[in-house]
Design an enzyme around this catalytic site. Sequence first.
Site, PDB file in Angstrom:
ATOM      1  N   HIS A  35     163.310 132.683  25.977  1.00 60.03           N
ATOM      2  CA  HIS A  35     164.563 131.991  25.685  1.00 60.03           C
ATOM      3  C   HIS A  35     165.768 132.854  26.055  1.00 60.03           C
ATOM      4  CE1 HIS A  35     161.816 129.964  22.682  1.00 60.03           C
ATOM      5  NE2 HIS A  35     162.363 128.921  23.260  1.00 60.03           N
ATOM      6  N   GLN A 151     158.464 119.194  32.185  1.00 61.02           N
ATOM      7  CA  GLN A 151     159.682 118.890  31.447  1.00 61.02           C
ATOM      8  C   GLN A 151     160.914 119.113  32.310  1.00 61.02           C
ATOM      9  OE1 GLN A 151     160.542 120.092  27.150  1.00 61.02           O
ATOM     10  NE2 GLN A 151     161.619 121.687  28.272  1.00 61.02           N
ATOM     11  N   LEU A 182     155.117 133.582  27.833  1.00 65.24           N
ATOM     12  CA  LEU A 182     155.695 133.572  26.493  1.00 65.24           C
ATOM     13  C   LEU A 182     155.872 132.135  26.012  1.00 65.24           C
ATOM     14  CD1 LEU A 182     158.408 136.381  26.532  1.00 65.24           C
ATOM     15  CD2 LEU A 182     155.964 136.520  26.037  1.00 65.24           C
ATOM     16  N   SER A 183     155.517 131.905  24.763  1.00 66.00           N
ATOM     17  CA  SER A 183     155.630 130.586  24.145  1.00 66.00           C
ATOM     18  C   SER A 183     155.784 130.776  22.647  1.00 66.00           C
ATOM     19  CB  SER A 183     154.380 129.746  24.434  1.00 66.00           C
ATOM     20  OG  SER A 183     154.347 128.592  23.612  1.00 66.00           O
ATOM     21  N   SER A 184     156.578 129.917  22.031  1.00 67.40           N
ATOM     22  CA  SER A 184     156.729 129.983  20.577  1.00 67.40           C
ATOM     23  C   SER A 184     155.410 129.753  19.870  1.00 67.40           C
ATOM     24  CB  SER A 184     157.761 128.956  20.109  1.00 67.40           C
ATOM     25  OG  SER A 184     159.044 129.266  20.626  1.00 67.40           O
ATOM     26  N   ARG A 185     154.511 129.012  20.489  1.00 67.92           N
ATOM     27  CA  ARG A 185     153.222 128.721  19.862  1.00 67.92           C
ATOM     28  C   ARG A 185     152.218 129.860  20.019  1.00 67.92           C
ATOM     29  NH1 ARG A 185     154.769 123.279  21.480  1.00 67.92           N
ATOM     30  NH2 ARG A 185     154.752 121.905  19.649  1.00 67.92           N
TER      31      ARG A 185
END
Length: 267
Positions: A35, A151, A182-185
Site C-alpha cells: 500500500h 481489479q 504482499l497481501s493483507s490476508r
Amino acid sequence: MRIARDMAGLRAALRAAPAGGVAFVPTMGNLHAGHLSLVRTAREHAKQVAVSIFVNRLQFRPGEDFDSYPRTFERDCAMLEAEGVEWLFAPDEAVLYPQKQDVIVHPGPLGEELEGRFRPGFFQGVATVVLKLLNCVQPATAVFGKKDYQQLMVVRAMARQLDLPVKIVAGETVREADGLALSSRNTYLSAAERAEAPRLHRVLQRVKQGGHPDEALRDLTTAGWLPDYIEIRRRRDLAPAGPHDRDKVVLGAARLGRTRLIDNLEF
C-alpha cells in the site's frame, strides 16, 4: 494528515486541495508495504495524496471474511502520516451506504471471468464502491496495484466507458524476499503455510518461462493447495491469449489452508 469521516468533512477538507487535484489510493486498511508503494506512486502524480480506508461489504460473499477482516486503523494512520499523506477518508458503512444499495455497477463480461467465476458478484461490489469513492474524492489520478490485476482492468474499463474524469495508474506488485506477493490476508497464514506460500509465485514463474498451466495446477494440488485457476491472458483486456499475442499475463488463485491467495506475472 486530515481525517474525514463523512461527506461534509471530506468536501470541506478537499476545498483546500491544490490546483490540479489530488492523487487517490483506495484501500481496505490493514496496510503493508505494498500500500505504501501505491502512496509513493500517487505522490509522483500530484502534490497531495488522499487515501481511503473502507472495508466494503458489497465485495464479500456470504461466509467470506468480512467480519474477521483485520481492522488496524490506528496503526494504518501512523503509517500514512509517516508517508506524508495529506488526506484520509475513513467513512463508516452508513456514510457510503446510507440506504440499501440497489444501484450496482455491473462490470460486464470481464467481471465474470477468472475471479468472477469463483467469487460471483465480487467485481460488482468492487466497481460500485470504487465509483462511489471516486465520486466522493474526485481525484485527478487514482492508483491501483497490479497485485489485483483483474481489479485494475475492471476499474480501467469502468473509468473509460463511463467517461470518468480520472486517470487510472497501475502500481507494481511488492514482494517478500522469497517472492510472496504482499497481501493483507497473508496474516491469516500459519508459520508452516507462510513457508509454503511462495510456491504460487514459483509455479507462475515456470508458466511465464514456458511451462503449461496444467503442470502448475498439479504442482499446487500435490503440495496440498486447492487451486482455482492458473491461466494465461492478454494483458490489454484479459481475453485468452492467442499464439500471436506478445504482451501476456499469467494469473493464478489458490487456497492454502483457509487463506485464498492470488498472484500474477506479466511477460
